[in-house]
Enzyme design. Structure first.
Site, short mmCIF file in Angstrom:
data_model
loop_
_atom_site.label_atom_id
_atom_site.label_comp_id
_atom_site.label_asym_id
_atom_site.label_seq_id
_atom_site.Cartn_x
_atom_site.Cartn_y
_atom_site.Cartn_z
N GLY A 101 59.43 36.11 62.42
CA GLY A 101 60.66 36.28 61.65
C GLY A 101 61.64 37.17 62.39
O GLY A 101 61.36 37.69 63.47
N CYS B 24 47.67 43.69 51.76
CA CYS B 24 47.75 43.31 53.17
C CYS B 24 48.13 44.53 54.01
O CYS B 24 47.56 44.78 55.07
CB CYS B 24 48.76 42.19 53.35
N CYS C 62 52.59 34.49 51.33
CA CYS C 62 52.47 33.72 52.57
C CYS C 62 51.32 32.72 52.54
O CYS C 62 51.39 31.68 53.19
CB CYS C 62 52.36 34.64 53.78
N LEU D 47 49.84 38.01 64.16
CA LEU D 47 48.63 38.06 63.35
C LEU D 47 48.44 36.72 62.66
O LEU D 47 49.27 36.31 61.85
CB LEU D 47 48.73 39.18 62.31
#
Lengths: 369, 385
Positions: free
Chosen positions: A10, A102, A198, A32
């Protein structure tokens, strides 16, 4: 400093890595790979793949910056600590925030520790938050761009780790970051912001949960009268504060989900005022300030109870090391167990924790005042 | 790329003609291709009519496997069985998986032992079960990951006992091992330019005149109508130059590589306690020195993750490989190591070191200088996870 820059593919992480390089750091990029879906073939070997297009976007940014690029496989830790927790949390009638988990278990735990062990002195990400040097060490502050601020989901970072992390875009507005990406010639400069979870690329969380957890029909009862008013497909299909999509007569409402009990598979609904709370308990508490700072404030902080919530003044009382009680003068609405509560002093994050379930429906109502 | 290959490539860039054109320039291009074909055929013990140029090893494997399969099914609808080894390159395994799914091929896999060797006895057993239904046997000449060289002539002979055609992916062998197509008894053989010091994007399938295959690409009818498409003249000329070069220098070249490989193996095993060699240990008297590719050394480093080691060594200027990666660049545990019986964790802890035609003892010394710290760091990273 020798740093590892996490490139998601991004625009924010691209500019963050670029700024780290401009600042003179020796930057290595890593993408990742988190999503886990694999295609088994005839001889039983599995060739699971991550989102190849995001990885490619990240790779092209690293190419543009002339920095080494690698892909790290974090699918296992992401699956066990984020996706599984997301399922479990919904199944138990909570409303989880996977971005928090996360950051807590993948980015600022597994990845940061691995980076440090491999000889990196810091981790660079594209988060909108700021790390400032205070008198007692590094402090986590809100990002300059209020509409993009991510301090709420970063409050789980450990205090000791703040000095090993760089957020180079945290002091910028998103519009500035985009134009900088454009000026730097990054192909991702016009890539849309990501809003969805995501690992649910369709954006349809309800369908995903139904597919993962099935349906489990249960009762919907009135919060005040205890009367049966409808049915639901499982507590995981509902969220506290939800009004739309309820299978009941809304003519005397509107009714909102006020609590979810996974044990009895019961949802309670009430009127909008029934969503108000004056106090609640927070578990798994993480402090990002010293006891002195907390003492000086007398427990008076601004408390944010979900990602896009306008924080309100509250009083944080420590019950023990892992739990705090938070109380308010004015009621807060739509408290959802499983979400994070983050308390701030001005722009600075003081601490956070997970909103605990109420002992039973009705606790935390006006009775405390 | 070898300097002779680069020279041939650059020189061929001056030949602008399309080899299919009938005018003088076209004839010039065609002449270069045919000379290249003859050079490669001569170097590898094949007839020039047997050499089909392709875009590389993957295309040559696809042409061999699918071309033989479609031809076989055309002749006898029941002949759809293909026997291969479990440790083939993805450029063999994936076309076979595709044929299974879309062409109803029946694929059976030969096992390998802990050193990565297939057995002619098992091939005989498998063939004996349904010889008339078997279209092809395909076993790689040497494994790309652990370097194990297969008994290709024996395997081809077993296939022929049952009247079945034999294909070998010889991409790894080209330039590193002596290849004599006719003497090996192989019917189809895949080659790649870049593995032998030639350019990327060019390869060849050597197809015995005895074997009929179906074309996969159709158009201008180039390459005996088995591979239509305007050929890449400079790449073909450069590949031929590289193959010809090895013909004259192979003995000396291979001796150098073997010495360097065994020096690397000895030092890594002596200096890194966590290291274990995968494949055949050519430093031991029990094994022939050519039982392993001369340029290949492959180790597992217990307690480490291969990708962490790769990253650390890369930063130290040493380039190696973890095996295969997905299209996004994420390392996968090698199917070769898993089929050799290594546990997943050890398979993930593995690195391959490939020596090139220009590798030196100083390169190996540089690796050994960086390796102890890399292993220490990677162990620490793994222990923390």
């Amino acid at each position: 400093m020798r740093v590892l820059a996490a490139l998601s593919g991004g625009v924010d992480s691209a500019v963050a890595a670029a700024r780290a390089k401009d600042a003179g750091h020796d930057v290595t990029a890593v993408h990742l790979a988190m999503s886990k879906y694999s295609a088994a073939s005839t001889d039983g070997r599995s060739r699971g793949c991550c989102t190849a297009s995001d990885a490619n976007d990240a790779r092209r940014v690293a190419d543009a910056l002339s920095i080494p690029f690698y892909v790290w496989d974090v699918r296992e830790v992401f699956e066990s600590k984020v996706v599984q927790q997301f399922r479990d949390s919904y199944a138990s009638g909570e409303t989880p925030n996977p971005c928090v988990r996360c950051n807590e278990f993948v980015k600022f735990d597994y990845v940061l520790k691995r980076a440090v062990a491999l000889g990196f002195e810091g981790l660079v990400t594209g988060h909108y938050a700021q790390i400032k040097q205070g008198v007692n060490g590094a402090e986590l502050h809100r990002g300059l761009d209020e509409s993009k601020d991510q301090s709420y989901v970063l409050a789980v970072m450990r205090s000791d780790d703040l000095s090993s992390v760089l957020f180079p875009v945290g002091s910028s507005l998103k519009t500035e970051v985009r134009s900088e990406a454009d000026a730097r010639g990054f192909a991702v400069s016009t890539k849309p912001d990501s809003y969805d979870i995501c690992f649910i690329p369709s954006g349809d969380t309800k369908s995903w949960l139904k597919k993962e957890l099935g349906t489990n029909s249960g009762a919907v009862v009135n919060h005040r009268t205890g009367e049966l008013v409808g049915t639901h497909d499982g507590v995981h299909t509902l969220t506290v504060g939800q009004r739309r999509g309820l299978n009941l007569d809304q003519s005397k409402g509107p009714f909102y989900v006020t609590s979810l009990d996974a044990k009895t598979n019961t949802a309670t609904v009430g009127l909008v005022n029934d969503l108000d709370s004056y106090e609640f308990v927070v578990e798994s508490v993480n402090w990002l300030a010293s006891p002195t700072t907390i003492g000086e404030a007398g427990g008076a902080f601004c408390v944010q109870i979900r990602a896009h919530h306008r924080p309100v003044a509250g009083k944080v009382t420590s019950t023990d090391g892992h739990q705090v009680q938070i109380s308010f003068r004015e009621p807060v609405r739509g408290l959802a167990p499983g979400q994070s509560a983050v308390w701030y002093s001005g722009t600075r994050v003081i601490g956070c924790g997970t909103i605990a379930k109420r002992e039973s429906a009705g606790d935390g109502r006006k009775s405390s005042h | 790329m070898l300097p002779v290959a680069k020279e041939a490539f650059v020189s061929a860039l001056n030949v602008n003609g399309n080899a299919s054109s009938l005018h003088a320039t076209g004839r010039g291009a065609r002449k270069l291709i045919e000379e290249s074909r003859e050079q490669i055929a001569k170097a590898l013990g094949a007839r020039s009519s047997e050499v089909i140029f392709t875009s590389g090893g993957t295309e040559a494997n696809n042409l061999a496997l699918k071309g033989v399969f479609w031809q076989s099914v055309e002749e006898d609808p029941n002949r759809r069985r293909i026997i291969t080894s479990a440790i083939e390159h993805h450029a063999v395994l994936d076309p076979l998986a595709w044929l299974t799914e879309y062409g109803h091929a029946v694929v059976e896999y030969l096992d390998v032992d802990s050193l990565g060797r297939v057995s002619a006895a098992q091939l005989r057993d498998l063939l004996a079960q349904a010889p008339a239904e078997t279209a092809l046997v395909s076993v790689m000449w040497a494994n790309n990951e652990v370097g194990t060289v297969q008994p290709i002539a024996d395997l081809a002979a077993v296939a022929h006992e049952f009247g079945v055609a034999f294909h070998t992916d010889a991409v790894q062998a080209l330039g590193q091992l002596p290849i004599d197509f006719q003497a090996s008894g192989v019917d189809l053989m895949t080659l790649s330019g870049h593995k032998a010091g030639g350019p990327h994007g060019v390869g060849a399938l050597v197809v015995s005149d005895r074997v009929h295959i179906t074309a996969l690409t159709h158009g201008g009818g180039q390459e005996r109508a088995l591979r239509s498409g305007t050929p890449d003249v400079p790449a073909i000329a450069a590949m031929a130059a590289a193959v010809t070069y090895w013909q004259g220098n192979q003995v000396q070249h291979v001796r150098h590589l073997r010495e360097l490989r065994d020096y690397l193996i000895r030092r890594v095993l002596a200096e890194i306690p966590e290291a274990r060699l995968n494949g055949i240990d050519t430093t031991k008297a029990a094994y022939e020195t050519d039982a392993r590719l001369p340029a290949n050394a492959h180790f597992s480093f217990e307690g480490c993750e291969g990708d962490a080691l790769l990253m650390l060594l890369d930063a130290a200027g040493v380039e190696c490989s973890t095996g295969s990666a997905c299209s996004a660049g994420m390392p996968e545990p090698s199917h070769v190591l898993l089929r050799m019986g290594l546990p997943d964790e050890i398979a993930r802890a593995s690195l391959r070191f490939s020596l090139g035609w220009n590798s030196t003892k100083a390169d190996v010394d540089k690796l050994l200088l960086a390796l102890p710290e890399a292993v220490a760091r990677a162990s620490k990273a793994r222990a923390q996870a």
